[in-house]
Scaffold this active site. Structure first.
Site, PDB file in Angstrom:
ATOM      1  N   GLY A  13      75.648 -17.398 -21.910  1.00 48.51           N
ATOM      2  CA  GLY A  13      76.040 -16.341 -22.832  1.00 48.51           C
ATOM      3  C   GLY A  13      74.921 -15.324 -23.010  1.00 48.51           C
ATOM      4  NE  ARG A  74      79.680 -19.550 -20.739  1.00 43.07           N
ATOM      5  CZ  ARG A  74      78.630 -19.751 -21.536  1.00 43.07           C
ATOM      6  NH1 ARG A  74      77.659 -20.534 -21.138  1.00 43.07           N
ATOM      7  NH2 ARG A  74      78.552 -19.155 -22.707  1.00 43.07           N
ATOM      8  CG  ASP A 105      71.245 -27.607 -23.721  1.00 46.46           C
ATOM      9  OD1 ASP A 105      70.122 -28.125 -23.807  1.00 46.46           O
ATOM     10  OD2 ASP A 105      72.261 -28.229 -23.346  1.00 46.46           O
ATOM     11  CB  THR A 127      71.133 -19.323 -26.719  1.00 45.69           C
ATOM     12  OG1 THR A 127      72.300 -19.725 -27.454  1.00 45.69           O
ATOM     13  CG2 THR A 127      69.974 -20.208 -27.150  1.00 45.69           C
ATOM     14  CG  ASP A 129      75.075 -20.909 -29.999  1.00 48.21           C
ATOM     15  OD1 ASP A 129      75.665 -20.078 -30.712  1.00 48.21           O
ATOM     16  OD2 ASP A 129      75.569 -21.392 -28.963  1.00 48.21           O
ATOM     17  CG  ASP A 131      71.928 -24.332 -28.849  1.00 49.41           C
ATOM     18  OD1 ASP A 131      71.067 -23.562 -28.377  1.00 49.41           O
ATOM     19  OD2 ASP A 131      72.993 -24.584 -28.263  1.00 49.41           O
ATOM     20  NE  ARG A 173      80.613 -24.659 -27.122  1.00 46.17           N
ATOM     21  CZ  ARG A 173      80.139 -23.619 -26.457  1.00 46.17           C
ATOM     22  NH1 ARG A 173      80.679 -22.437 -26.623  1.00 46.17           N
ATOM     23  NH2 ARG A 173      79.133 -23.755 -25.628  1.00 46.17           N
TER      24      ARG A 173
END
Length: 322
Positions: A13, A74, A105, A127, A129, A131, A173
């Site tokens: 992303g 992707r 990740d 990213t 996120d 994360d 997510r």
């Protein structure tokens, strides 16, 4: 041995600040006498040999732009043994000594796999996120939170005007950091994240009690990874509280836009660290920011570090919403 021919790609992303990282990697690399090559569309472009030389002019006027000038994608075939072997062969064919990978990740997992095939890789966490456990912040996170804050402020106005409850769904997510930090900074009454359990009855009770105290709005920030759809949650809240409830899904709006100064600085400093490590002959690393310092981890070790939910922030949101 120092690395002289460097490839740069962005994968997964897109995240605001990726262009700042590309710009720094190219210009610092050129300043150190390296040859820099851009790889289009991430690992998919690598498999296709979409590789071109870059110089200082290649990255002019991109610092303030969202997205990524190299494009991203992707790639399912890259994840296979055949795909990884082909990627290594393509890099060897082009004579590329090392790779800088900017992504999340999955992208850094791919970087580790290439590292195991003898390719030196520097991973930069890009990213929204936030994360990745080895770094306090990822490139793009601050901009995403800022975008959510702008939306929360606008939605609060109409929430108060119509005495409605709003469920605002944000990305995340598996990691609820966007919801957590935008909820705290935006004054949300409720935040739902995938890492912690929730009780719909408790949410509804709080809505009723705050309404009885004269509160005209109630903002719920919900991560997309929470185990109930936003529409189902809104329907249940409306049924139990009698308050009109609406859903706003911010979705890909969070990924775009001009990167904040925080994201530009983090991206630039991480990219500088990556290039200088390659110039020194370092082995593969993941670059992060810890307590304001740019640090490098063994890439295998970095991917085993788990991100911990800041429960104190979650608890504080509840206190402030009363």
């Amino acid at each position: 041995m120092d690395k002289r021919k460097i490839g740069v790609l962005t994968s997964g992303g897109d995240a605001p600040g990726m262009n700042a990282a590309i710009r720094c990697a190219v210009r610092v690399g050129c300043d150190l006498g390296m040859e820099i090559y851009g790889i289009e569309r991430g690992y998919e472009g690598l498999l296709e040999g979409a590789i071109f030389p870059m110089d200082r002019n290649s990255v002019a006027d991109i610092l303030h732009k969202g997205g990524t000038m190299l494009g991203t994608a992707r790639s399912e075939r890259f994840k296979t043994e055949e795909g990884l072997d082909r990627a290594a062969e393509i890099l060897d064919t082009f004579g590329i000594d090392a790779l800088i990978v900017i992504g999340g990740d999955g992208s850094l997992t791919g970087a580790r796999e290439l590292s195991e095939r003898g390719i030196t890789v520097m991973g930069i966490p890009g990213t929204i996120d936030n994360d990745l456990g080895f770094t306090d912040v990822t490139v793009g996170f601050d901009t995403a939170v800022t975008t959510c804050l702008e939306a929360i402020s606008k939605i609060r106005d109409t929430s108060s005007a119509h005495n409605r409850v709003f469920v605002i769904e944000v990305m995340g997510r598996d990691c609820g950091d966007i919801a957590l930090y935008s909820g705290l900074a935006g004054g949300a009454e409720t935040v739902l994240i995938p890492e912690l359990p929730y009780d719909v009855n408790e949410i509804c009770k709080n809505i009723i009690q705050s309404s009885n105290r004269g509160k005209q709005h109630h903002i719920i920030i919900k991560s997309e990874g929470v185990g109930i759809s936003s529409m189902e949650l809104a329907e249940e809240i409306e049924r139990k509280t009698g308050r009109e409830t609406r859903v706003v899904v911010l979705s890909y709006l969070q990924r775009g836009g001009t990167p904040t100064s925080t994201d530009r600085l983090a991206a630039t400093l991480m990219a500088e660290k990556a290039v200088k490590l390659l110039a020194e002959g370092s082995d593969s690393k993941a670059i992060g920011m810890v307590h304001g310092e740019i640090v490098a981890f063994d890439i295998e070790e970095a991917l085993t570090i788990k991100r911990e939910t800041v429960k104190t922030i979650y608890d504080l949101i509840g206190v402030l919403a009363k």
